[in-house]
Design a protein around this motif. Structure first.
Motif, PDB file in Angstrom:
ATOM      1  N   PRO A 101       0.833  -1.204   0.000  1.00 53.02           N
ATOM      2  CA  PRO A 101       0.000   0.000   0.000  1.00 53.02           C
ATOM      3  C   PRO A 101       0.870   1.258   0.000  1.00 53.02           C
ATOM      4  N   ALA A 102       0.452   2.235  -0.788  1.00 51.10           N
ATOM      5  CA  ALA A 102       1.120   3.536  -0.782  1.00 51.10           C
ATOM      6  C   ALA A 102       0.523   4.370   0.355  1.00 51.10           C
ATOM      7  N   GLY A 173     -10.919 -15.086  -9.011  1.00 47.83           N
ATOM      8  CA  GLY A 173     -11.461 -15.906  -7.932  1.00 47.83           C
ATOM      9  C   GLY A 173     -10.453 -16.611  -7.042  1.00 47.83           C
ATOM     10  N   TYR A 174      -9.209 -16.129  -7.036  1.00 47.59           N
ATOM     11  CA  TYR A 174      -8.237 -16.729  -6.125  1.00 47.59           C
ATOM     12  C   TYR A 174      -8.560 -16.314  -4.693  1.00 47.59           C
ATOM     13  N   GLY A 175      -8.237 -17.199  -3.743  1.00 45.74           N
ATOM     14  CA  GLY A 175      -8.452 -16.885  -2.335  1.00 45.74           C
ATOM     15  C   GLY A 175      -7.343 -16.000  -1.804  1.00 45.74           C
ATOM     16  N   SER A 176      -7.575 -15.488  -0.628  1.00 47.61           N
ATOM     17  CA  SER A 176      -6.642 -14.562  -0.002  1.00 47.61           C
ATOM     18  C   SER A 176      -5.249 -15.167   0.167  1.00 47.61           C
ATOM     19  N   GLN A 190      -2.575  -6.991   1.553  1.00 50.13           N
ATOM     20  CA  GLN A 190      -3.456  -7.398   0.463  1.00 50.13           C
ATOM     21  C   GLN A 190      -4.859  -6.818   0.686  1.00 50.13           C
ATOM     22  N   ARG A 191      -5.311  -6.887   1.937  1.00 50.05           N
ATOM     23  CA  ARG A 191      -6.650  -6.428   2.245  1.00 50.05           C
ATOM     24  C   ARG A 191      -6.800  -4.927   2.036  1.00 50.05           C
TER      25      ARG A 191
END
Lengths: 218, 76
Positions: A101-102, A173-176, A190-191
């Motif tokens: 994240p920036a 559709g990949y999981g976390s 990622q979130r």
């Protein structure tokens, strides 16, 4: 993981590929290339570049499958090659994609003016005139083509670090956990990226529905 | 929980990543707030629409070249 119809298990697939079974290769090519194009497109500046990235990836797969040891799934292995190839190409095109994240990613994702201020009896709540309105979806409003166009424009306008994550999670559709593993980022980071991306795409859809609704009024 | 906090937790909620206490406050707020219920619905619709985007595909040329490359590699 990912949207596709069932493929043979990895050991069968790998065995067939290593034995030169063209049908096995064609099956993978046709099952995975669409998703790979989307992911590559998140990194590079044109659809043509994305196709080159995917081709380079498959060539590397052809050359490398004999050394595949099954430490990850075949799909993960292929997609790691893809992402490394896309990143390298992206760098050559001066599009570096740092995957964290920036500073601007840490702020609120919804315009502050939509909420009541501190002096209000209900601070932090939606202002009644700015609260989300249910999206009316009669056939005329939710024309699939128009929605797709808005989604496409929204995705193109995202910073690459947001587009990569939302493509992997919500389009492919990949999981976390899988996305964290593919990109080498923490679940928390990622979130943050995913939430920001989704909030922006939602906002653009809301904007387009509002315009279309207003356009429908007599 | 206020709405401006709720909207920042939606992705974590959908991932099942909220701690029990926060999740409880989130769900309680959801039950009381139509605006936030709508917001959550819109997030779900957005995610759903993204999942329905038609797949891209390789050009026929690229596909043919790769199939040839596979055949040629096997022969060498």
């Amino acid at each position: 993981m990912g949207r596709e119809s069932a493929l043979p298990p990895d050991d069968v697939l790998v065995g067939r590929l290593q034995a030169g079974d063209e049908r096995a290769f064609r099956l993978l090519l046709d099952s995975w290339s669409g998703g790979m194009l989307r992911i590559a497109r998140a990194y590079v500046s044109t659809a043509a570049s994305a196709e080159e990235v995917v081709q380079e990836t498959w060539l590397a797969v052809i050359r490398g499958v004999h050394g595949f040891e099954g430490r990850s799934t075949l799909k993960t292995w292929v997609h790691r090659i893809l992402i490394n190839t896309a990143k390298t190409r992206g760098r050559k095109e001066s599009r570096t994609v740092p995957m964290e994240p920036a500073p601007e990613d840490t702020g609120p994702t919804v315009d502050r003016s939509r909420f009541r201020t501190a002096d209000d009896p209900y601070p932090g709540h939606w202002r009644s005139d700015r609260a989300p309105q249910p999206w009316a979806q009669p056939e005329e409003l939710l024309l699939a083509g128009e929605t797709r166009r808005v989604l496409g424009a929204a995705l193109d306008a995202l910073p690459a670090r947001h587009r990569v994550v939302i493509t992997l999670r919500d389009i492919e559709g990949y999981g976390s956990d899988e996305v964290c593993s593919l990109l080498g980022i923490s679940a928390g980071n990622q979130r943050v990226l995913l939430h920001r991306a989704r909030a922006e795409v939602r906002r653009r859809l809301e904007e387009s529905f509002t315009v279309r609704e207003e356009g429908m009024r007599p | 929980m206020n709405c401006d906090e709720f909207v920042e937790l939606v992705t974590a909620f959908l991932d099942g990543a909220l701690d029990d206490d926060t999740e409880q406050r989130f769900v309680e707020h959801l039950a009381l707030c139509e605006g936030c219920e709508t917001y959550l619905d819109q997030f779900r619709s957005t995610i759903g629409s993204l999942g329905e985007l038609p797949p891209d595909s390789l050009s026929a040329d690229a596909r043919d070249r790769l199939l040839s490359a596979f055949r040629d590699f096997r022969r060498s």
